[in-house]
Motif scaffolding. Structure first.
Motif, mmCIF file in Angstrom:
data_model
loop_
_atom_site.group_PDB
_atom_site.id
_atom_site.type_symbol
_atom_site.label_atom_id
_atom_site.label_comp_id
_atom_site.label_asym_id
_atom_site.label_seq_id
_atom_site.Cartn_x
_atom_site.Cartn_y
_atom_site.Cartn_z
ATOM 1 N N TYR A 177 0.834 -1.206 0.000
ATOM 2 C CA TYR A 177 0.000 0.000 0.000
ATOM 3 C C TYR A 177 0.870 1.257 0.000
ATOM 4 O O TYR A 177 0.624 2.201 -0.762
ATOM 5 C CB TYR A 177 -0.925 0.017 1.216
ATOM 6 C CG TYR A 177 -2.021 -1.016 1.180
ATOM 7 C CD1 TYR A 177 -2.577 -1.425 -0.025
ATOM 8 C CD2 TYR A 177 -2.509 -1.583 2.349
ATOM 9 C CE1 TYR A 177 -3.582 -2.368 -0.060
ATOM 10 C CE2 TYR A 177 -3.525 -2.526 2.323
ATOM 11 C CZ TYR A 177 -4.053 -2.920 1.113
ATOM 12 O OH TYR A 177 -5.051 -3.851 1.083
ATOM 13 N N ILE A 178 1.874 1.268 0.854
ATOM 14 C CA ILE A 178 2.743 2.447 0.956
ATOM 15 C C ILE A 178 3.475 2.703 -0.364
ATOM 16 O O ILE A 178 3.541 3.834 -0.864
ATOM 17 C CB ILE A 178 3.743 2.270 2.110
ATOM 18 C CG1 ILE A 178 2.994 2.222 3.452
ATOM 19 C CG2 ILE A 178 4.780 3.382 2.118
ATOM 20 C CD1 ILE A 178 3.878 1.880 4.640
ATOM 21 N N TYR A 179 4.008 1.624 -0.939
ATOM 22 C CA TYR A 179 4.750 1.765 -2.202
ATOM 23 C C TYR A 179 3.822 2.215 -3.327
ATOM 24 O O TYR A 179 4.166 3.102 -4.115
ATOM 25 C CB TYR A 179 5.408 0.437 -2.557
ATOM 26 C CG TYR A 179 6.474 0.541 -3.618
ATOM 27 C CD1 TYR A 179 7.793 0.798 -3.272
ATOM 28 C CD2 TYR A 179 6.161 0.387 -4.958
ATOM 29 C CE1 TYR A 179 8.777 0.901 -4.230
ATOM 30 C CE2 TYR A 179 7.140 0.492 -5.931
ATOM 31 C CZ TYR A 179 8.443 0.742 -5.562
ATOM 32 O OH TYR A 179 9.400 0.848 -6.534
ATOM 33 N N ALA A 180 2.613 1.617 -3.404
ATOM 34 C CA ALA A 180 1.685 1.964 -4.474
ATOM 35 C C ALA A 180 1.202 3.404 -4.342
ATOM 36 O O ALA A 180 1.157 4.145 -5.331
ATOM 37 C CB ALA A 180 0.497 0.997 -4.454
ATOM 38 N N VAL A 181 0.860 3.815 -3.122
ATOM 39 C CA VAL A 181 0.403 5.184 -2.909
ATOM 40 C C VAL A 181 1.518 6.178 -3.212
ATOM 41 O O VAL A 181 1.280 7.252 -3.784
ATOM 42 C CB VAL A 181 -0.110 5.357 -1.461
ATOM 43 C CG1 VAL A 181 -0.370 6.817 -1.147
ATOM 44 C CG2 VAL A 181 -1.373 4.542 -1.257
ATOM 45 N N SER A 182 2.757 5.827 -2.870
ATOM 46 C CA SER A 182 3.887 6.704 -3.161
ATOM 47 C C SER A 182 4.061 6.892 -4.662
ATOM 48 O O SER A 182 4.291 8.012 -5.147
ATOM 49 C CB SER A 182 5.166 6.131 -2.554
ATOM 50 O OG SER A 182 5.047 5.994 -1.152
ATOM 51 N N MET A 183 3.931 5.802 -5.441
ATOM 52 C CA MET A 183 4.071 5.898 -6.889
ATOM 53 C C MET A 183 2.940 6.709 -7.511
ATOM 54 O O MET A 183 3.155 7.503 -8.431
ATOM 55 C CB MET A 183 4.115 4.500 -7.502
ATOM 56 C CG MET A 183 5.363 3.702 -7.194
ATOM 57 S SD MET A 183 6.879 4.447 -7.904
ATOM 58 C CE MET A 183 7.556 5.289 -6.446
ATOM 59 N N ILE A 184 1.710 6.520 -6.997
ATOM 60 C CA ILE A 184 0.575 7.286 -7.512
ATOM 61 C C ILE A 184 0.750 8.771 -7.197
ATOM 62 O O ILE A 184 0.504 9.640 -8.043
ATOM 63 C CB ILE A 184 -0.737 6.749 -6.924
ATOM 64 C CG1 ILE A 184 -0.998 5.329 -7.423
ATOM 65 C CG2 ILE A 184 -1.905 7.662 -7.290
ATOM 66 C CD1 ILE A 184 -2.174 4.666 -6.756
ATOM 67 N N ALA A 185 1.192 9.066 -5.980
ATOM 68 C CA ALA A 185 1.420 10.465 -5.597
ATOM 69 C C ALA A 185 2.525 11.089 -6.441
ATOM 70 O O ALA A 185 2.416 12.247 -6.874
ATOM 71 C CB ALA A 185 1.770 10.543 -4.115
ATOM 72 N N PHE A 186 3.588 10.314 -6.698
ATOM 73 C CA PHE A 186 4.677 10.827 -7.533
ATOM 74 C C PHE A 186 4.181 11.127 -8.943
ATOM 75 O O PHE A 186 4.537 12.150 -9.538
ATOM 76 C CB PHE A 186 5.809 9.801 -7.582
ATOM 77 C CG PHE A 186 6.915 10.165 -8.539
ATOM 78 C CD1 PHE A 186 7.825 11.160 -8.223
ATOM 79 C CD2 PHE A 186 7.037 9.507 -9.750
ATOM 80 C CE1 PHE A 186 8.836 11.505 -9.109
ATOM 81 C CE2 PHE A 186 8.043 9.838 -10.640
ATOM 82 C CZ PHE A 186 8.951 10.843 -10.316
ATOM 83 N N GLY A 187 3.335 10.252 -9.492
ATOM 84 C CA GLY A 187 2.790 10.494 -10.830
ATOM 85 C C GLY A 187 1.910 11.723 -10.882
ATOM 86 O O GLY A 187 1.981 12.513 -11.835
ATOM 87 N N MET A 188 1.081 11.912 -9.861
ATOM 88 C CA MET A 188 0.206 13.083 -9.835
ATOM 89 C C MET A 188 1.016 14.364 -9.707
ATOM 90 O O MET A 188 0.724 15.368 -10.369
ATOM 91 C CB MET A 188 -0.779 12.956 -8.681
ATOM 92 C CG MET A 188 -1.769 11.806 -8.835
ATOM 93 S SD MET A 188 -2.880 11.623 -7.424
ATOM 94 C CE MET A 188 -3.783 13.166 -7.516
ATOM 95 N N VAL A 189 2.047 14.331 -8.865
ATOM 96 C CA VAL A 189 2.911 15.513 -8.723
ATOM 97 C C VAL A 189 3.623 15.812 -10.031
ATOM 98 O O VAL A 189 3.746 16.978 -10.450
ATOM 99 C CB VAL A 189 3.929 15.288 -7.584
ATOM 100 C CG1 VAL A 189 4.990 16.387 -7.587
ATOM 101 C CG2 VAL A 189 3.219 15.257 -6.241
ATOM 102 N N LEU A 190 4.083 14.777 -10.717
ATOM 103 C CA LEU A 190 4.787 14.968 -11.989
ATOM 104 C C LEU A 190 3.867 15.579 -13.040
ATOM 105 O O LEU A 190 4.267 16.492 -13.776
ATOM 106 C CB LEU A 190 5.323 13.623 -12.485
ATOM 107 C CG LEU A 190 6.175 13.655 -13.756
ATOM 108 C CD1 LEU A 190 7.452 14.455 -13.520
ATOM 109 C CD2 LEU A 190 6.512 12.242 -14.208
ATOM 110 N N ILE A 191 2.614 15.107 -13.085
ATOM 111 C CA ILE A 191 1.669 15.638 -14.073
ATOM 112 C C ILE A 191 1.344 17.099 -13.781
ATOM 113 O O ILE A 191 1.351 17.951 -14.681
ATOM 114 C CB ILE A 191 0.391 14.779 -14.089
ATOM 115 C CG1 ILE A 191 0.695 13.395 -14.671
ATOM 116 C CG2 ILE A 191 -0.713 15.460 -14.897
ATOM 117 C CD1 ILE A 191 -0.472 12.447 -14.617
#
Length: 215
Positions: A177-191
């Motif tokens: 969960y932590i890893y997946a949420v971190s990747m999703i947050a990173f993608g949203m920040v990048l966009i």
């Protein structure tokens, strides 16, 4: 015909290996197919299974890396991620998209195989759920000419699939969960960072205002 061919390619090796070998259930682990093939046809068949598995793994890796890098390149061409990921080499391949994909794969090397499989399943289920929800929005909410009964039928077809996806996600561990949420947050920040950067560049050159820059 293709459906039965694909199913047979998975079922036949399992049926033959379990039916023609003396391997117990506890012995079915990494390398079990090679051991079963050696027992059934000899050492040459076991070696052939190992070589075939090696080529299959390489092909799967190259195919997955190509699909991911081309998807990232397409997102860059649409302006959803920085345009550097759309840069191509002289071989017409997305260089930086391949590099970031390789870097993400290298980050997963220290983790156990079971964690990688679990993370892959959670990511896939999450992506498929988002696709189904997008289908729900386009097919049901924006299709005024579709009858109410058909809309209800579409919803009923989506419920079992989404429920199974959510079940797989719920069975994951907290680390996943932590890893997946971190990747999703990173993608949203990048966009969002890319959108802000595009707006700043357009303001500097005095170009026509982009609809994505309107708040």
């Amino acid at each position: 015909g293709s459906f039965f061919m694909v199913c047979s390619s998975y079922l036949l090796p399992v049926l033959i290996a379990t039916g023609a070998s003396n391997l117990s259930q506890s012995e079915w682990k990494v390398g079990a197919f090679a051991a079963a093939a050696t027992e059934i046809g000899g050492k040459w068949l076991g070696n052939w299974i190992v070589v075939g598995a090696g080529f299959s793994l390489v092909a799967l890796f190259v195919g997955e890396m190509s699909a991911d890098s081309l998807q990232l390149m397409g997102m860059a061409e649409l302006g959803q991620v920085p345009s550097i990921f759309a840069t191509k080499s002289r071989y017409n391949t997305p260089t930086y998209a391949i590099l970031i994909g390789t870097a993400l794969i290298l980050c997963l090397i220290p983790f156990k195989f079971t964690f990688i499989v679990e993370l892959s399943n959670v990511g896939y289920c999450f992506a498929v759920t988002m696709e189904f929800l997008a289908f729900f929005q386009l097919r049901i909410r924006k299709a005024n000419d579709i009858k109410l009964l058909r809309k209800i039928g579409n919803v009923l077809l989506l419920i079992p699939t989404i429920s199974l996806n959510l079940l797989v996600i719920c069975l994951a561990s907290y680390v996943t969960y932590i890893y997946a949420v971190s990747m999703i947050a990173f993608g949203m920040v990048l966009i969002h960072a890319n959108t802000i950067w595009r707006c700043i560049k357009r303001d500097k050159v005095g170009a026509e205002q982009d609809t994505k820059c309107v708040t």
